[in-house]
Design an enzyme around this catalytic site. Structure first.
Site, PDB file in Angstrom:
ATOM      1  N   CYS A   2      71.781   2.124  79.864  1.00 18.54           N
ATOM      2  CA  CYS A   2      72.942   1.485  80.507  1.00 18.54           C
ATOM      3  C   CYS A   2      74.060   2.328  79.578  1.00 18.54           C
ATOM      4  CB  CYS A   2      73.358   0.134  80.518  1.00 18.54           C
ATOM      5  SG  CYS A   2      71.919  -0.806  81.578  1.00 18.54           S
ATOM      6  N   VAL A  52      66.635  -1.779  86.345  1.00 14.24           N
ATOM      7  CA  VAL A  52      65.352  -1.763  85.682  1.00 14.24           C
ATOM      8  C   VAL A  52      64.536  -2.945  85.287  1.00 14.24           C
ATOM      9  CG1 VAL A  52      63.745  -0.718  83.766  1.00 14.24           C
ATOM     10  CG2 VAL A  52      65.726   0.810  84.330  1.00 14.24           C
ATOM     11  N   VAL A  53      65.025  -3.939  85.004  1.00 16.42           N
ATOM     12  CA  VAL A  53      64.130  -5.162  84.102  1.00 16.42           C
ATOM     13  C   VAL A  53      65.163  -5.980  84.670  1.00 16.42           C
ATOM     14  CG1 VAL A  53      63.451  -6.244  82.977  1.00 16.42           C
ATOM     15  CG2 VAL A  53      62.618  -4.011  82.639  1.00 16.42           C
ATOM     16  N   ASN A  75      72.345  -2.236  76.375  1.00 16.71           N
ATOM     17  CA  ASN A  75      71.970  -0.794  76.414  1.00 16.71           C
ATOM     18  C   ASN A  75      70.467  -0.751  75.724  1.00 16.71           C
ATOM     19  OD1 ASN A  75      71.067   1.728  77.541  1.00 16.71           O
ATOM     20  ND2 ASN A  75      72.222   3.040  76.138  1.00 16.71           N
ATOM     21  N   GLU A  77      65.769  -1.500  75.961  1.00 12.60           N
ATOM     22  CA  GLU A  77      64.733  -2.134  76.577  1.00 12.60           C
ATOM     23  C   GLU A  77      63.603  -3.107  75.622  1.00 12.60           C
ATOM     24  OE1 GLU A  77      66.664   0.738  78.899  1.00 12.60           O
ATOM     25  OE2 GLU A  77      65.319   1.417  77.135  1.00 12.60           O
ATOM     26  N   ILE A 289      59.766  22.908  83.762  1.00  9.20           N
ATOM     27  CA  ILE A 289      60.712  24.334  83.803  1.00  9.20           C
ATOM     28  C   ILE A 289      60.030  25.382  83.190  1.00  9.20           C
ATOM     29  CG2 ILE A 289      61.930  23.414  82.082  1.00  9.20           C
ATOM     30  CD1 ILE A 289      64.870  24.005  84.024  1.00  9.20           C
ATOM     31  N   GLY A 366      57.783  13.558  74.546  1.00 13.83           N
ATOM     32  CA  GLY A 366      57.005  13.392  73.757  1.00 13.83           C
ATOM     33  C   GLY A 366      57.718  13.872  71.844  1.00 13.83           C
TER      34      GLY A 366
END
Length: 547
Positions: A2, A52-53, A75, A77, A289, A366
Site C-alpha cells: 500500500c 490482498v488480504v 503498509n 503483511e 528477461i 530471491g
C-alpha cells in the site's frame, strides 16, 4: 502493498486533496482515502490500498469499535496474525491481517507489538488517549517508510520520497531538507500537544536481525538440535520452506521472478511445490528477461522452468527500450546510485510486462540470499570467516537502501507486491547464528552451505544449484556484452566531455566519477532537485574487496 502518508502539526487546509497529488497511487491502485483524524488538530492522513488480504474492512485508517482512540495506517503483511489472534483470544472486527497490530498495541504497547509481528510492515498508530503517534518498520525495511520532524513541531511520514511534492505549504519547505529513511527494526513515539504540534523523538531499535524474533515463542518449529552438518541442512530446508509457504498468504495470484540462478530458482521451485500442496489448480507463472532469447539468464531460467513445471514467460528488451526507461526508473527508485539503476532497468520493464499482461499481483523473488548466505563474489576474498560474517551483517543492515529498495520500487510502480522469503526473520536469525566458518565460501564457491543444504533434493537442476554467481546486469545481456556494458558505451558518447570535466564543480557531494554516474545524477536532480542528497548513498564494498 500500500501507500501511506501522514502529516501532523500544521494546517493542512491548503493541501491538494486528490490522489494524483500524493504520487503513490501505484502502490495501492484498488482503493483510496484521505481524511483528517477526529479529535486531532492540524493532521491529515492518506492511504492507497492494494487488496490482498481482507475485504472492505481492511481500508485505512483502521479504527476499531473496541479502541476508538486508536487509528492505524499500515503498509504490510502480517503472516502470523491468525496465530497471535488465537494465542491472545482476540475478537476481530475485520478479516484483515493488519488488525492484529491494534490489538497488540492496546495490550502490550508499541515496542512489544512490533516484536511480536512476523511479517513485513511500515505502520503508524495514532493514539488520541495517550496523545501520541507511533511509527514502526520491519527488520529489513522490506516495506518503505520515510519521515521528517522539525523543531516547529511538524511530523510527516510517507511510503516514498516523491510524496514530498504534495507539501505545498510554504511553511513546510524545510521538510525537503530533512526527509530521511525511517530505520528498519526501529519504532518511535512522538507526543502530540493540544494544538496538534508534535514533540520530535528519536527512533529506538526493537530487536537485532541476528537475534531470534519474539514471535517464535508462539510458533511450533520442528527444529533439530545440534550443529552437525546434516542436521543444520535439514533445519535450513525446513525454515526456508516455511518462509516461502507463509508468503503465499493472500487472495491474489502468485507469480515468481526467475533468473535461472540459485536464489530465484529455489524460491520458484518451492513456490510451485507449495501452491500444489494448497490445491491451487493453475500453474505457477515464472518470468525472466534478457536482451535476446540467448541471454545467459534466459537460457538458464528456461531450464529451471521445465524442471519445476511452471508456465514460463520470456521477455526481451532492446538497448533503445532500456534507455527510454532510465528516466522513469530513476524517478521510481529515488536514487542516482549506479549499482541500483543498472539492474533496475530490466527489472522495471519486466514488472511492467507482468502488470500489463497477466493477473499476477504477488511476486516472489530471491532478494536477500546474497547478503544472508555470502553470495557476492567479493566474499571469496574475505580474510577470515569472521570478516565475512561482519560484511554479511553490514549488507543486511543496509539492504533497505539497495536491493530491497530496488525490488520494492520496481514492483510497486506497477501495482505489484513483492514477497522475499530469504529475508524471513526466523530463517535469517538461524542462519546468521551458525558458525562463521560453516557459512563462508568453500572451494571457491560462494553461498556454498546454502547450496549444499538443497543438494540431492532434486528441487532444481543440479547445474543450476551450483551455477556461479552472475550479476543481474550481466545475465540479461547479449552474449559477449552485458547490459551495463551496452549502457556504458551508449552513455560515453551521449555525455559531453566538458560537462564531465565540470562535474566536480557542479556536484560537491557524491561527485560523479564516470559519465554514467553524471548522466544519472543530472536526471535525478531534474526530478528531485539537489536537496535530497542525504538519502542517496552509493553502494559500498568491503575494504578487502579487489573490485
Amino acid at each position: 502493498m500500500c501507500g501511506i502518508w501522514a502529516l501532523f502539526g500544521c494546517d493542512c487546509s491548503d493541501l491538494v486533496r486528490c490522489k494524483e497529488a500524493l504520487k503513490v497511487a501505484h502502490r495501492g491502485p484498488d482503493s483510496f482515502q484521505i481524511n483528517n483524524l477526529e479529535g486531532l488538530k492540524n493532521s491529515m492522513v492518506a492511504f492507497h490500498r492494494l487488496h490482498v488480504v481482507g475485504g472492505i474492512g481492511g481500508m485505512q485508517p483502521m479504527i476499531l469499535k473496541k479502541y476508538p482512540h486508536l487509528s492505524l495506517l499500515c503498509n504490510g503483511e502480517i503472516y502470523n496474525y491468525k496465530t497471535l489472534q488465537k494465542e491472545f483470544d482476540y475478537l476481530f472486527q475485520t478479516d484483515c491481517d493488519c488488525e492484529i497490530i491494534l490489538h497488540l498495541y492496546n495490550e502490550f504497547g508499541g515496542k512489544k507489538a512490533s516484536q511480536l509481528l512476523d511479517g513485513v510492515f511500515a505502520f503508524i498508530v495514532i493514539d488520541t488517549k495517550q496523545n501520541c503517534v507511533m511509527l514502526s518498520r520491519d527488520s529489513y525495511g522490506v516495506r518503505p517508510l520515510y519521515y521528517v520532524t522539525t523543531k516547529a513541531g511538524v511530523l510527516g511520514a510517507c511510503s516514498e520520497v516523491k510524496v514530498e511534492n504534495i507539501l505545498l505549504l510554504r511553511t513546510l519547505t524545510i521538510l525537503l531538507l530533512r526527509i530521511r529513511h525511517f530505520p528498519p527494526g526501529h519504532y518511535m513515539f512522538c507526543d502530540i500537544m493540544k494544538n496538534g504540534k508534535v514533540i520530535p523523538s528519536t527512533p529506538t531499535k526493537f530487536h537485532r536481525i541476528d537475534e531470534p524474533p519474539a514471535h517464535l515463542q508462539y510458533q511450533r518449529l520442528e527444529l533439530e538440535n545440534g550443529l552437525e552438518e546434516e542436521t543444520v541442512k535439514r533445519n535450513i530446508r525446513y525454515l526456508f520452506s516455511r518462509a516461502v509457504d507463509k508468503r503465499l498468504m493472500g487472495s491474489r495470484r502468485v507469480g515468481s521472478l526467475l533468473s535461472g540462478g540459485l536464489d530465484s530458482s529455489v524460491v520458484a521451485a518451492l513456490t510451485a511445490q507449495k501452491l500444489k500442496e494448497h490445491g491451487v489448480a493453475e500453474p505457477l507463472q515464472t518470468f525472466t528477461i534478457g536482451m535476446n532469447s540467448d541471454s545467459t539468464d534466459v537460457i538458464a531460467a528456461r531450464k529451471v522452468a521445465r524442471h519445476i513445471g511452471s508456465e514460463h514467460h520470456e521477455i526481451t528488451f532492446t538497448l533503445e527500450e532500456g534507455m527510454k526507461a532510465v528516466k522513469s526508473v530513476i524517478f521510481t527508485l529515488e536514487t542516482y546510485d549506479v549499482l541500483a539503476i543498472r539492474p533496475s532497468v530490466p527489472m522495471y520493464i519486466l514488472c511492467q510486462h507482468i502488470s500489463r499482461n497477466t493477473n499476477n499481483i504477488l511476486i516472489m523473488t530471491g532478494e536477500g540470499a546474497d547478503e544472508v548466505a555470502q553470495g557476492y563474489l567479493h566474499f571469496l576474498e574475505q580474510p577470515t570467516p569472521e570478516d565475512g560474517h561482519k560484511e554479511s551483517m553490514r549488507q543486511l543492515q543496509q539492504i533497505y537502501m539497495y536491493d530491497v529498495l530496488r525490488i520494492d520500487r520496481c514492483t510497486a510502480a506497477h501495482g505489484l507486491e513483492i514477497r522475499a522469503p530469504f529475508l524471513d526473520h526466523a530463517f535469517t536469525s538461524y542462519y546468521l547464528n551458525l558458525p562463521a566458518d560453516m557459512r563462508a565460501p568453500k572451494n571457491g564457491i560462494e553461498k556454498y552451505f546454502l547450496r549444499a543444504a538443497f543438494a540431492g533434493a532434486n528441487l532444481i537442476p543440479n547445474n543450476t544449484l551450483w551455477r556461479k554467481k552472475e550479476g543481474f546486469s550481466t545475465g540479461v545481456g547479449e552474449e559477449g556484452t552485458s547490459w551495463f556494458e551496452h549502457l556504458q558505451q551508449h552513455l560515453e558518447g551521449l555525455v559531453k566531455k566538458y560537462r564531465f570535466a565540470r562535474a566536480s564543480q557542479s556536484y560537491t557531494h557524491n561527485t560523479p566519477r564516470t559519465k554514467e554516474e553524471l548522466f544519472y545524477r543530472q536526471i535525478f536532480e531534474k526530478k528531485f532537485g539537489s536537496k535530497l542528497d542525504r538519502i542517496c548513498t552509493y553502494q559500498r564494498r568491503p575494504k578487502w574487496a579487489q573490485a
